[in-house]
Motif scaffolding. Structure first.
Motif, PDB file in Angstrom:
ATOM      1  N   VAL A 167      20.395  24.646 -16.981  1.00  0.00           N
ATOM      2  CA  VAL A 167      19.158  24.119 -16.540  1.00  0.00           C
ATOM      3  C   VAL A 167      19.299  22.854 -15.580  1.00  0.00           C
ATOM      4  CG1 VAL A 167      17.545  24.968 -18.454  1.00  0.00           C
ATOM      5  CG2 VAL A 167      18.717  22.785 -18.347  1.00  0.00           C
ATOM      6  N   ILE A 168      18.449  22.654 -14.826  1.00  0.00           N
ATOM      7  CA  ILE A 168      18.448  21.339 -13.867  1.00  0.00           C
ATOM      8  C   ILE A 168      17.427  20.276 -14.680  1.00  0.00           C
ATOM      9  CG2 ILE A 168      17.787  20.371 -11.679  1.00  0.00           C
ATOM     10  CD1 ILE A 168      19.900  22.577 -11.734  1.00  0.00           C
ATOM     11  N   ALA A 169      17.999  19.311 -15.553  1.00  0.00           N
ATOM     12  CA  ALA A 169      17.325  18.591 -16.298  1.00  0.00           C
ATOM     13  C   ALA A 169      18.238  17.438 -16.602  1.00  0.00           C
ATOM     14  CB  ALA A 169      16.745  19.274 -17.528  1.00  0.00           C
ATOM     15  N   PRO A 170      17.696  16.281 -16.962  1.00  0.00           N
ATOM     16  CA  PRO A 170      18.313  15.069 -17.439  1.00  0.00           C
ATOM     17  C   PRO A 170      19.154  15.448 -18.364  1.00  0.00           C
ATOM     18  CG  PRO A 170      16.055  14.443 -16.849  1.00  0.00           C
ATOM     19  CD  PRO A 170      16.245  15.893 -17.038  1.00  0.00           C
ATOM     20  N   ARG A 171      20.208  14.686 -18.472  1.00  0.00           N
ATOM     21  CA  ARG A 171      21.296  14.807 -19.863  1.00  0.00           C
ATOM     22  C   ARG A 171      20.566  13.772 -20.914  1.00  0.00           C
ATOM     23  NH1 ARG A 171      25.579  17.730 -18.331  1.00  0.00           N
ATOM     24  NH2 ARG A 171      26.326  17.525 -16.373  1.00  0.00           N
ATOM     25  N   PRO A 196       3.412  17.121 -11.993  1.00  0.00           N
ATOM     26  CA  PRO A 196       4.182  17.998 -11.563  1.00  0.00           C
ATOM     27  C   PRO A 196       4.873  17.347 -10.107  1.00  0.00           C
ATOM     28  CG  PRO A 196       2.173  18.502 -11.455  1.00  0.00           C
ATOM     29  CD  PRO A 196       2.124  17.648 -12.663  1.00  0.00           C
ATOM     30  N   VAL A 197       4.118  16.274  -9.611  1.00  0.00           N
ATOM     31  CA  VAL A 197       4.606  15.716  -8.471  1.00  0.00           C
ATOM     32  C   VAL A 197       6.027  15.009  -8.808  1.00  0.00           C
ATOM     33  CG1 VAL A 197       4.199  13.852  -6.749  1.00  0.00           C
ATOM     34  CG2 VAL A 197       2.395  15.515  -7.315  1.00  0.00           C
ATOM     35  N   THR A 198       5.857  14.105  -9.931  1.00  0.00           N
ATOM     36  CA  THR A 198       6.975  13.204 -10.397  1.00  0.00           C
ATOM     37  C   THR A 198       8.049  14.184 -10.957  1.00  0.00           C
ATOM     38  OG1 THR A 198       5.506  11.548 -11.327  1.00  0.00           O
ATOM     39  CG2 THR A 198       7.697  11.612 -12.098  1.00  0.00           C
ATOM     40  N   ALA A 199       7.875  15.631 -11.426  1.00  0.00           N
ATOM     41  CA  ALA A 199       8.976  16.313 -11.920  1.00  0.00           C
ATOM     42  C   ALA A 199       9.731  17.126 -10.469  1.00  0.00           C
ATOM     43  CB  ALA A 199       8.236  17.545 -12.754  1.00  0.00           C
ATOM     44  N   THR A 200       8.729  17.147  -9.532  1.00  0.00           N
ATOM     45  CA  THR A 200       9.200  17.580  -8.413  1.00  0.00           C
ATOM     46  C   THR A 200      10.655  16.661  -7.613  1.00  0.00           C
ATOM     47  OG1 THR A 200       7.246  19.036  -7.741  1.00  0.00           O
ATOM     48  CG2 THR A 200       8.962  18.247  -5.744  1.00  0.00           C
ATOM     49  N   ASN A 201      10.082  15.503  -7.564  1.00  0.00           N
ATOM     50  CA  ASN A 201      11.031  14.473  -7.295  1.00  0.00           C
ATOM     51  C   ASN A 201      12.213  14.380  -8.120  1.00  0.00           C
ATOM     52  OD1 ASN A 201       9.407  13.521  -5.034  1.00  0.00           O
ATOM     53  ND2 ASN A 201       8.247  12.090  -6.367  1.00  0.00           N
ATOM     54  N   GLN A 202      11.811  14.449  -9.512  1.00  0.00           N
ATOM     55  CA  GLN A 202      13.022  14.657 -10.547  1.00  0.00           C
ATOM     56  C   GLN A 202      13.989  15.776 -10.015  1.00  0.00           C
ATOM     57  OE1 GLN A 202      11.087  14.762 -14.409  1.00  0.00           O
ATOM     58  NE2 GLN A 202      12.959  13.634 -15.224  1.00  0.00           N
ATOM     59  N   LEU A 203      13.302  16.894  -9.822  1.00  0.00           N
ATOM     60  CA  LEU A 203      14.237  18.096  -9.789  1.00  0.00           C
ATOM     61  C   LEU A 203      15.090  17.793  -8.430  1.00  0.00           C
ATOM     62  CD1 LEU A 203      15.218  21.141 -10.270  1.00  0.00           C
ATOM     63  CD2 LEU A 203      12.904  21.765  -8.658  1.00  0.00           C
ATOM     64  N   ILE A 204      14.455  17.393  -7.273  1.00  0.00           N
ATOM     65  CA  ILE A 204      15.131  17.209  -6.092  1.00  0.00           C
ATOM     66  C   ILE A 204      16.331  16.134  -6.138  1.00  0.00           C
ATOM     67  CG2 ILE A 204      15.009  16.530  -3.656  1.00  0.00           C
ATOM     68  CD1 ILE A 204      13.715  18.897  -4.186  1.00  0.00           C
ATOM     69  N   ASP A 205      16.179  15.235  -6.929  1.00  0.00           N
ATOM     70  CA  ASP A 205      17.221  14.023  -7.055  1.00  0.00           C
ATOM     71  C   ASP A 205      18.260  14.708  -7.991  1.00  0.00           C
ATOM     72  OD1 ASP A 205      15.741  12.147  -5.935  1.00  0.00           O
ATOM     73  OD2 ASP A 205      14.870  11.313  -7.703  1.00  0.00           O
ATOM     74  N   LEU A 206      17.838  15.462  -8.890  1.00  0.00           N
ATOM     75  CA  LEU A 206      18.818  16.200  -9.886  1.00  0.00           C
ATOM     76  C   LEU A 206      19.915  17.207  -8.906  1.00  0.00           C
ATOM     77  CD1 LEU A 206      16.880  16.538 -12.906  1.00  0.00           C
ATOM     78  CD2 LEU A 206      19.115  15.057 -12.979  1.00  0.00           C
ATOM     79  N   LEU A 207      19.079  17.987  -8.192  1.00  0.00           N
ATOM     80  CA  LEU A 207      19.865  18.946  -7.141  1.00  0.00           C
ATOM     81  C   LEU A 207      20.678  18.091  -6.396  1.00  0.00           C
ATOM     82  CD1 LEU A 207      17.161  21.295  -6.083  1.00  0.00           C
ATOM     83  CD2 LEU A 207      19.025  21.851  -7.791  1.00  0.00           C
ATOM     84  N   THR A 208      20.485  16.922  -6.076  1.00  0.00           N
ATOM     85  CA  THR A 208      21.237  16.164  -5.166  1.00  0.00           C
ATOM     86  C   THR A 208      22.621  15.509  -5.917  1.00  0.00           C
ATOM     87  OG1 THR A 208      19.406  15.120  -3.733  1.00  0.00           O
ATOM     88  CG2 THR A 208      21.510  14.141  -3.866  1.00  0.00           C
TER      89      THR A 208
END
Length: 315
Positions: free
Chosen positions: A308-312, A111-123
Motif C-alpha cells: 500500500v501507499i501509506a505512511p510507515r 480527501p484533499v489532504t489525503a490526495t496530497n499525502q498520496l502524491i508526496d508518498l509516490l514521490t
C-alpha cells in the motif's frame, strides 16, 4: 507508471470536485485511467482488469466497501497463488462515511489532504507491506464479525437502500436498537483458537486486523489495541449482554488509552487463526458490509500480503 483510479460516485463523501482534483494530481505524475463503479462488485471487476493489464497502481476513491471489493478483485487467495500473478500497489483516498482502513493506515480522513499525502508518498516511493485477514475465501482489511455488529451492518445497508446516509448518529441509534433485540437471544457462538481452550456461549465477536477497529465520528474505538497490520488477528468475544457490564466495557473502548478487560469478555490481540461456529446461522460482516448468515467461519491472518501507499507506522 500506469494507474487506475477507481471512483465510487455514490460513496458518502465523494464529490466531483475531489475526484477532479485527485485525477489532475495523478495525471501529472502517472499514465492515468479513471473508472467509476456502476454496480455492486464493479470495483472487483475493474481491479481484476487492472491486474491482468499489469497496471502499477490502483487508487480507490470511495469507502471501506469499495476498498474491500478492489482488494478481493486483484489479490489472489493464498491457496491458489503460484507467485506469478501481477500485483499492483494500492492507494486509498477516503470517500466513505467511516474510512476505517485509510485512517488505520495513517491516511488523512480529509480527501484533499489525503490526495496530497498520496502524491508526496509516490514521490519518495512510500510503500508499506501489510498483512490482511481472510474470512473463509474473502479478504478483509480491518474487521469481520458475527452477531451484533453484523446485525447493525445489515440494518444500515437496508437504511442506505432507502436513501438514508450512514452517519455516525445513525450507526449509534442502530447499534442500541440491535443490542436490545440481540439481548433476548441465547448465546450460541463457539470460538476455537490454536493454543486456547474453546470459548463457549458467546453472544457476538469481532475479529480484527488493525486498531482502531472503527470510529465514532473522530473518536477511535479500540477493541484490540495490541492488534496491527503487522501482527496476527485480534479476537474480541462478549459472553454477556447485561446492560451495566456492557456500558462499562463500552466506556473502556472509547477511552483514550483503552485496554478493555471484563469478566464478560474474552480477548486476544495476536492469534494466527480463529474458528467460529454456531448452532443456528448467524450474521457475518466483513469490513462493514453485511455478507449473510453462516454456521461456520474460519478466519486466518496472512502477513505481508499487500503493498500500500501509506505512511510507515511509528515505532
Amino acid at each position: 507508471m500506469r494507474t487506475l483510479l477507481i471512483v465510487n460516485p455514490n460513496a458518502t463523501s465523494t464529490t466531483p470536485a475531489t475526484r477532479d482534483l485527485l485525477a489532475h494530481a495523478l495525471e501529472s505524475r502517472t499514465q492515468l485511467t479513471v473508472a467509476h463503479t456502476q454496480h455492486r462488485g464493479h470495483a472487483a471487476e475493474l481491479a481484476q482488469w487492472a491486474a491482468t493489464s499489469e497496471m502499477d497502481l490502483i487508487v480507490v476513491h470511495g469507502g471501506d466497501g469499495t476498498v474491500n471489493e478492489t482488494i478481493n478483485g486483484f489479490l489472489p487467495l493464498p491457496q491458489i497463488d503460484d507467485g506469478q500473478a501481477w500485483l499492483p500497489r494500492l492507494g486509498v483516498i477516503p470517500g466513505g462515511s467511516a474510512n476505517v482502513f485509510a485512517r488505520a493506515l495513517g491516511i488523512s480522513p480529509d480527501p484533499v489532504t489525503a490526495t496530497n499525502q498520496l502524491i508526496d508518498l509516490l514521490t519518495v516511493r512510500g510503500d508499506r507491506r501489510i498483512g490482511l485477514g481472510l474470512a473463509d475465501d474473502r479478504w478483509f482489511t480491518f474487521s469481520a464479525g458475527v452477531g451484533l455488529d453484523a446485525d447493525v451492518c445489515e440494518a444500515i445497508d437496508a437504511s442506505r437502500a432507502k436513501g438514508h446516509t450512514a452517519t455516525p448518529a445513525r450507526y449509534l441509534r442502530t447499534t442500541v436498537r440491535q443490542f436490545f433485540r440481540a439481548k433476548r437471544r441465547e448465546p450460541s457462538v463457539r470460538i476455537e483458537i490454536p493454543g486456547f481452550e474453546p470459548v463457549e456461549s458467546v453472544h457476538y465477536a469481532f475479529v480484527t486486523n488493525s486498531s482502531p477497529w472503527t470510529y465514532l465520528d473522530a473518536t477511535p474505538v479500540h477493541t484490540n489495541p495490541g492488534t496491527s497490520f503487522e501482527t496476527g488477528l485480534g479476537v474480541f468475544a462478549v459472553r454477556s449482554m447485561a446492560v451495566l457490564p456492557t456500558l462499562r466495557l463500552a466506556g473502556q473502548l472509547l477511552s483514550k488509552n483503552g485496554n478493555p478487560k471484563s469478566r464478560i469478555l474474552f480477548r486476544e490481540d495476536d492469534v494466527p487463526s480463529v474458528h467460529i461456529e454456531t448452532k443456528e446461522p448467524i450474521g457475518l460482516q466483513i469490513d462493514g458490509d453485511f455478507i449473510g448468515k453462516r454456521n461456520v467461519v474460519d478466519f486466518t491472518a496472512v502477513p505481508d500480503v499487500l503493498e500500500v501507499i501509506a505512511p510507515r507506522p511509528s515505532r
